[in-house]
Design a protein around this motif. Structure first.
Motif, PDB file in Angstrom:
ATOM      1  N   UNK A   1      21.818   3.966   6.266  1.00 54.21           N
ATOM      2  CA  UNK A   1      22.600   4.368   8.057  1.00 54.21           C
ATOM      3  C   UNK A   1      23.140   2.470   8.490  1.00 54.21           C
ATOM      4  N   UNK A   2      22.854   1.729   7.767  1.00 49.05           N
ATOM      5  CA  UNK A   2      23.187   0.679   8.330  1.00 49.05           C
ATOM      6  C   UNK A   2      24.368  -0.800   7.928  1.00 49.05           C
ATOM      7  N   UNK A   3      25.081  -1.549   8.400  1.00 50.17           N
ATOM      8  CA  UNK A   3      26.124  -2.051   7.562  1.00 50.17           C
ATOM      9  C   UNK A   3      25.594  -3.033   7.219  1.00 50.17           C
ATOM     10  N   UNK A   4      26.256  -2.804   5.582  1.00 41.88           N
ATOM     11  CA  UNK A   4      25.674  -4.480   5.133  1.00 41.88           C
ATOM     12  C   UNK A   4      26.215  -6.204   5.221  1.00 41.88           C
ATOM     13  N   UNK A   5      25.501  -6.696   6.119  1.00 48.68           N
ATOM     14  CA  UNK A   5      25.589  -7.594   6.751  1.00 48.68           C
ATOM     15  C   UNK A   5      24.873  -9.440   5.577  1.00 48.68           C
ATOM     16  N   UNK A   6      25.115  -9.969   5.551  1.00 56.50           N
ATOM     17  CA  UNK A   6      24.307 -11.169   5.773  1.00 56.50           C
ATOM     18  C   UNK A   6      23.113 -11.607   6.250  1.00 56.50           C
ATOM     19  N   UNK A   7      22.848 -11.632   7.281  1.00 50.43           N
ATOM     20  CA  UNK A   7      22.079 -11.266   8.012  1.00 50.43           C
ATOM     21  C   UNK A   7      21.019 -10.570   7.187  1.00 50.43           C
ATOM     22  N   UNK A   8      21.290  -9.456   7.170  1.00 56.50           N
ATOM     23  CA  UNK A   8      20.536  -8.076   7.335  1.00 56.50           C
ATOM     24  C   UNK A   8      20.025  -7.875   5.890  1.00 56.50           C
ATOM     25  N   UNK A   9      20.757  -8.727   4.892  1.00 54.99           N
ATOM     26  CA  UNK A   9      20.674  -9.010   3.151  1.00 54.99           C
ATOM     27  C   UNK A   9      19.327 -10.045   3.116  1.00 54.99           C
ATOM     28  N   UNK A  10      19.858 -11.443   3.906  1.00 54.70           N
ATOM     29  CA  UNK A  10      18.738 -12.035   4.132  1.00 54.70           C
ATOM     30  C   UNK A  10      17.916 -11.535   4.502  1.00 54.70           C
ATOM     31  N   UNK A  11      17.652 -10.786   5.520  1.00 53.31           N
ATOM     32  CA  UNK A  11      16.070  -9.823   6.433  1.00 53.31           C
ATOM     33  C   UNK A  11      15.395  -9.440   4.858  1.00 53.31           C
ATOM     34  N   UNK A  12      16.686  -8.519   4.410  1.00 53.97           N
ATOM     35  CA  UNK A  12      15.437  -8.016   3.513  1.00 53.97           C
ATOM     36  C   UNK A  12      14.728  -8.627   2.306  1.00 53.97           C
ATOM     37  N   UNK A  13      15.283  -9.461   1.976  1.00 48.11           N
ATOM     38  CA  UNK A  13      15.198 -10.357   0.402  1.00 48.11           C
ATOM     39  C   UNK A  13      13.629 -11.320   1.244  1.00 48.11           C
ATOM     40  N   UNK A  14      14.037 -11.792   2.774  1.00 45.50           N
ATOM     41  CA  UNK A  14      12.832 -12.148   3.308  1.00 45.50           C
ATOM     42  C   UNK A  14      11.679 -10.874   3.254  1.00 45.50           C
ATOM     43  N   UNK A  15      11.548  -9.989   3.323  1.00 50.51           N
ATOM     44  CA  UNK A  15      10.589  -9.010   3.715  1.00 50.51           C
ATOM     45  C   UNK A  15      10.107  -8.388   2.550  1.00 50.51           C
ATOM     46  N   UNK A  16      11.001  -8.204   0.890  1.00 49.87           N
ATOM     47  CA  UNK A  16      10.250  -8.763  -0.272  1.00 49.87           C
ATOM     48  C   UNK A  16       9.650 -10.136  -0.478  1.00 49.87           C
ATOM     49  N   UNK A  17      10.160 -11.262   0.227  1.00 51.58           N
ATOM     50  CA  UNK A  17       8.996 -11.945  -0.371  1.00 51.58           C
ATOM     51  C   UNK A  17       7.580 -11.665   0.230  1.00 51.58           C
ATOM     52  N   UNK A  18       7.807 -11.302   1.512  1.00 53.25           N
ATOM     53  CA  UNK A  18       6.564 -10.820   2.272  1.00 53.25           C
ATOM     54  C   UNK A  18       5.703  -9.852   1.436  1.00 53.25           C
ATOM     55  N   UNK A  19       6.351  -8.726   1.546  1.00 50.51           N
ATOM     56  CA  UNK A  19       5.540  -7.829   0.613  1.00 50.51           C
ATOM     57  C   UNK A  19       4.892  -8.564  -0.046  1.00 50.51           C
ATOM     58  N   UNK A  20       6.124  -9.045  -1.651  1.00 46.52           N
ATOM     59  CA  UNK A  20       4.745  -9.390  -2.620  1.00 46.52           C
ATOM     60  C   UNK A  20       3.260 -10.379  -2.322  1.00 46.52           C
ATOM     61  N   UNK A  21       3.585 -11.385  -1.300  1.00 40.86           N
ATOM     62  CA  UNK A  21       2.714 -12.286  -0.381  1.00 40.86           C
ATOM     63  C   UNK A  21       1.847 -11.386   0.177  1.00 40.86           C
ATOM     64  N   UNK A  22       2.344 -10.338   0.903  1.00 40.84           N
ATOM     65  CA  UNK A  22       0.933  -9.446   1.685  1.00 40.84           C
ATOM     66  C   UNK A  22       0.351  -8.540   0.555  1.00 40.84           C
ATOM     67  N   UNK A  23       1.002  -8.536  -0.498  1.00 40.54           N
ATOM     68  CA  UNK A  23       0.461  -7.535  -1.680  1.00 40.54           C
ATOM     69  C   UNK A  23       0.938  -5.838  -1.703  1.00 40.54           C
ATOM     70  N   UNK A  24       1.728  -5.866   0.045  1.00 40.01           N
ATOM     71  CA  UNK A  24       2.072  -3.725  -0.547  1.00 40.01           C
ATOM     72  C   UNK A  24       2.050  -3.684   1.051  1.00 40.01           C
ATOM     73  N   UNK A  25       0.694  -4.757   1.482  1.00 43.21           N
ATOM     74  CA  UNK A  25       0.983  -4.099   2.817  1.00 43.21           C
ATOM     75  C   UNK A  25       1.819  -4.196   3.967  1.00 43.21           C
TER      76      UNK A  25
END
Length: 69
Positions: free
Chosen positions: A31-55
């Motif tokens: 539902x979102x428009x793909x922008x560089x900022x959105x891609x960066x936010x998703x990538x940062x979220x993935x790193x965060x998910x790995x660091x928090x163990x998926x919580x």
């Protein structure tokens, strides 16, 4: 965003995270428009998910509930 682009972004997250949140997150990304900022936010979220163990933290849940990623 296309479904294939959303799938590639969701695939960045840990498998435990994807099992719990993947389908909903995939739909949200479509539902979102793909922008560089959105891609960066998703990538940062993935790193965060790995660091928090998926919580998700309470802060992350509040941001999602407010639709303010």
């Amino acid at each position: 965003m296309t479904a294939s682009a959303a799938s590639r972004l969701v695939a960045l997250y840990p498998s435990t995270w994807r099992v719990r949140y993947g389908a909903e997150f995939h739909q949200l990304l479509i539902e979102q428009r793909l922008t560089p900022w959105l891609a960066l936010d998703v990538f940062a979220g993935a790193i965060d998910a790995y660091l928090l163990g998926g919580r998700m933290t309470m802060k992350m849940m509040a941001r999602c509930a407010a639709r303010n990623p």
